[in-house]
Design an enzyme around this catalytic site. Structure first.
Site, short mmCIF file in Angstrom:
data_model
loop_
_atom_site.label_atom_id
_atom_site.label_comp_id
_atom_site.label_asym_id
_atom_site.label_seq_id
_atom_site.Cartn_x
_atom_site.Cartn_y
_atom_site.Cartn_z
N CYS A 259 -13.84 8.77 79.19
CA CYS A 259 -12.69 7.86 79.12
C CYS A 259 -13.08 6.44 79.57
CB CYS A 259 -11.53 8.43 79.92
SG CYS A 259 -9.93 7.68 79.50
N HIS A 343 -11.12 13.89 77.16
CA HIS A 343 -11.33 14.61 78.40
C HIS A 343 -11.78 16.05 78.14
CE1 HIS A 343 -9.75 11.73 81.40
NE2 HIS A 343 -9.05 11.28 80.37
N GLU A 345 -12.86 18.16 80.18
CA GLU A 345 -12.49 19.05 81.30
C GLU A 345 -11.06 19.54 81.22
OE1 GLU A 345 -10.39 15.46 82.43
OE2 GLU A 345 -12.33 15.81 81.50
#
Length: 373
Positions: A259, A343, A345
């Site tokens: 990001c 993202h 994760e």
């Protein structure tokens, strides 16, 4: 007694809702109004530091139904300016629930609004672009001078110093038993789950404050470096970019950016980062892996994007957004550096992008082996 709240947007239109959470201050709350399309994960949204300075609108109509679950937080507190939903669930039910949104927002001094037409609001932002807005109890349209003054303040609002308002002031360690690797995460407003994903893969993680110099980071003798997510305009961080330019000169060190980290890396290599019309916020953003010719679902939260046409030689675009074609990933030839705008994760797929962490750890393992450790 429930108070009526008015949202005045920068284009002059009003929307009406009802307040919950903390009371608005006398001057109201000004923020950048953005919408997020996630159907679940509102707790992760509320506690994501990347929403600093923003008034967040949830497009999913019912929010709060599973209450407040601290284990799902992405940071120790919310950084958004205010929160808007269509329908607020006042009686949550979940076996993990430890509270309700109203109480949580009151404790955290965050004003929230429900019963606003979030569908109309999201459509307006999509057509006109991200706008600033003011939440207030006042009927400003009844006083044209007050309304004009409010619009002047709304249009002049700009998110500043975002990274340094949402990050740690000292180095922090997250040790794991029998750690295989020592990985640093340069904290620009990190989400906790990034740290957890690294720890799951045997990493002793050292979180580094944003003011750290290249010399401080090099002195840690890391096996790899993660550049975290974070809020605001990446162009507002010249000191970080300067230090990063020094760090990337060591082409052997594995670096992975997410990001804001993706954007700062591109800026450090001389590329340009520009603001999107209304950004990408939500857990259902389709991205295409140009190397594998595969499509993944991703979670995203950003208003800026790397201009791929400005990437210098030796930089390869690796992912694109299938909705608007904007850049979603870059790989840097001749070194172990790669970044993504989304993202991995956040488990949007839910496991579509987990391999990116494994790929980074493989580079970390190779680098550590070459060092002879």
């Amino acid at each position: 007694m429930t108070k009526t709240v008015y949202l005045l947007l920068a284009d002059g239109q009003y929307l009406e809702g009802k307040g919950f959470g903390a009371d608005l201050p006398q001057e109201g709350v000004i923020g950048e109004v953005v919408f997020t399309t996630g159907m679940t994960g509102y707790l992760e949204t509320i506690t994501d530091p990347s929403y600093y300075g923003q008034i967040v609108v949830q497009t999913f109509p019912l929010i709060g139904n599973y209450g407040v679950i601290p284990q799902d937080f992405e940071s120790d507190k919310p950084y958004l300016s205010a929160y808007i939903v269509r329908e607020w669930c006042q009686s949550p039910s979940n076996f993990r629930c430890q509270g309700d949104l109203d109480t949580f927002f009151k404790d955290q001094h965050i004003p929230a609004v429900y019963d606003i037409d979030t569908r109309k609001l999201a459509k307006d932002i999509r057509s006109q672009g991200v706008m600033n807005g003011l939440l207030t109890y006042e009927k400003l349209w009844e006083n044209k001078d007050a309304e004009a003054e409010a619009l002047k303040k709304i249009r002049a609002y700009h998110i500043t110093n975002a990274v340094f308002e949402t990050t740690r002031t000292m180095k922090t360690d997250y040790p794991v038993e029998n750690a295989k690797y020592h990985v640093g995460i340069w904290d620009f407003g990190e989400k906790s789950n990034i740290v957890r994903e690294l720890m799951k893969r045997g990493c002793h993680v050292t979180a580094i404050r944003p003011e750290a110099s290249a010399e401080e980071i090099k002195a840690l003798d890391l096996d790899g470096l993660m550049l975290s997510n974070g809020p605001g305009d990446p162009n507002d961080n010249p000191s970080i970019i300067k230090e990063l330019q020094t760090i990337i000169q060591d082409k052997r060190l594995p670096i992975f950016g997410i990001c804001l980290g993706h954007q700062l890396m591109a800026l450090a290599h001389g590329a340009r980062v520009t603001k999107l019309k209304y950004g990408h916020h939500g857990a259902n953003q389709p991205v295409k892996d140009l190397q594998q010719d595969k499509i993944f679902m991703s979670s995203q939260n950003h208003n800026y994007a790397v201009d791929a046409s400005t990437l210098p030689l030796g930089c390869r675009e690796t992912f694109i957004n299938l909705n608007d074609g904007s850049n979603e990933g870059v790989s840097y030839d001749g070194c172990c550096q790669a970044t993504v705008q989304f993202h991995p994760e956040a488990s949007a797929g839910p496991l579509d992008c987990q391999g990116l962490f494994d790929r980074f750890i493989a580079e970390v393992d190779r680098y550590k082996t070459e060092k002879g450790e």
